[in-house]
Design a protein around this motif. Structure first.
Motif, PDB file in Angstrom:
ATOM      1  N   PRO A  23       0.739  -1.048  -0.229  1.00  0.00           N
ATOM      2  CA  PRO A  23      -0.091  -0.035   0.126  1.00  0.00           C
ATOM      3  C   PRO A  23       0.932   1.287   0.169  1.00  0.00           C
ATOM      4  O   PRO A  23       0.372   2.378  -0.718  1.00  0.00           O
ATOM      5  N   TRP A  24       1.860   1.355   0.423  1.00  0.00           N
ATOM      6  CA  TRP A  24       2.977   2.402   0.775  1.00  0.00           C
ATOM      7  C   TRP A  24       3.681   2.652  -0.683  1.00  0.00           C
ATOM      8  O   TRP A  24       3.692   3.739  -0.934  1.00  0.00           O
ATOM      9  N   ALA A  25       3.847   1.489  -1.238  1.00  0.00           N
ATOM     10  CA  ALA A  25       4.594   1.643  -2.807  1.00  0.00           C
ATOM     11  C   ALA A  25       3.539   2.554  -3.440  1.00  0.00           C
ATOM     12  O   ALA A  25       4.040   3.424  -4.341  1.00  0.00           O
ATOM     13  N   GLU A  26       2.286   2.383  -3.439  1.00  0.00           N
ATOM     14  CA  GLU A  26       1.369   2.831  -4.039  1.00  0.00           C
ATOM     15  C   GLU A  26       1.032   4.645  -3.842  1.00  0.00           C
ATOM     16  O   GLU A  26       0.970   5.313  -4.707  1.00  0.00           O
ATOM     17  N   ILE A  27       1.002   4.823  -2.616  1.00  0.00           N
ATOM     18  CA  ILE A  27       1.077   6.183  -2.111  1.00  0.00           C
ATOM     19  C   ILE A  27       2.448   6.847  -2.377  1.00  0.00           C
ATOM     20  O   ILE A  27       2.299   8.185  -3.007  1.00  0.00           O
ATOM     21  N   ILE A  28       3.721   6.172  -2.136  1.00  0.00           N
ATOM     22  CA  ILE A  28       4.932   6.995  -2.480  1.00  0.00           C
ATOM     23  C   ILE A  28       5.246   7.088  -3.966  1.00  0.00           C
ATOM     24  O   ILE A  28       5.811   7.990  -4.207  1.00  0.00           O
TER      25      ILE A  28
END
Length: 143
Positions: A23-28
């Motif tokens: 999920p962080w990969a998508e946000i970052i």
């Protein structure tokens, strides 16, 4: 209970990390560093500790005068149960065992809930730097 990870834990460790950071990969907009770490090497070095039921893990690397919290990851379906806090409390106890007076960690500036948690647990921001297209927040906790 938290224990030193064993070689047979490697597939589960890699799965937890992938699921926790996706999920962080998508946000970052870029894969977080822990997604590409060499967990076999971390295991061989004795740096990976897991909850005995393999719901989460922490990677701890002793450095000169500080214990580096390289990664904390909890299975997404287990969030909100205090497991991350438990792992971070373990890191403090481990630092004390090793005679290290502080912990340090880095995180992405867009990971604001994580930064807020670390601050609630007594970590302070020491610097923010732009590294490889990422805004990296350096944090430290004195014990």
């Amino acid at each position: 209970m938290i224990r030193l990870a064993r070689a047979e834990d490697l597939p589960t460790i890699e799965k937890i990390v992938a699921e926790a950071y996706q999920p962080w990969a998508e946000i970052i907009g870029i894969r977080p560093k822990p997604m590409d770490d060499d967990y076999a090497a971390h295991l061989a070095a004795g740096h990976v500790f897991v909850l005995d039921d393999l719901r989460g893990l922490i990677v701890l690397v002793p450095e000169d005068g500080v214990l580096y919290v390289d990664n904390v990851a909890v299975r997404p379906d287990q969030h909100g149960q205090g497991l991350g806090r438990r792992l971070l409390a373990f890191a403090e106890a481990r630092a004390a065992e090793l005679g290290l007076p502080a912990l340090r960690l880095i995180t992405n500036a867009k990971m604001t809930p994580n930064i807020a948690l670390y601050q609630r647990l007594g970590y302070t921001v020491t610097t923010v730097e732009r590294i490889g297209g990422r805004e990296v927040v350096f944090m430290r906790k004195e014990l």
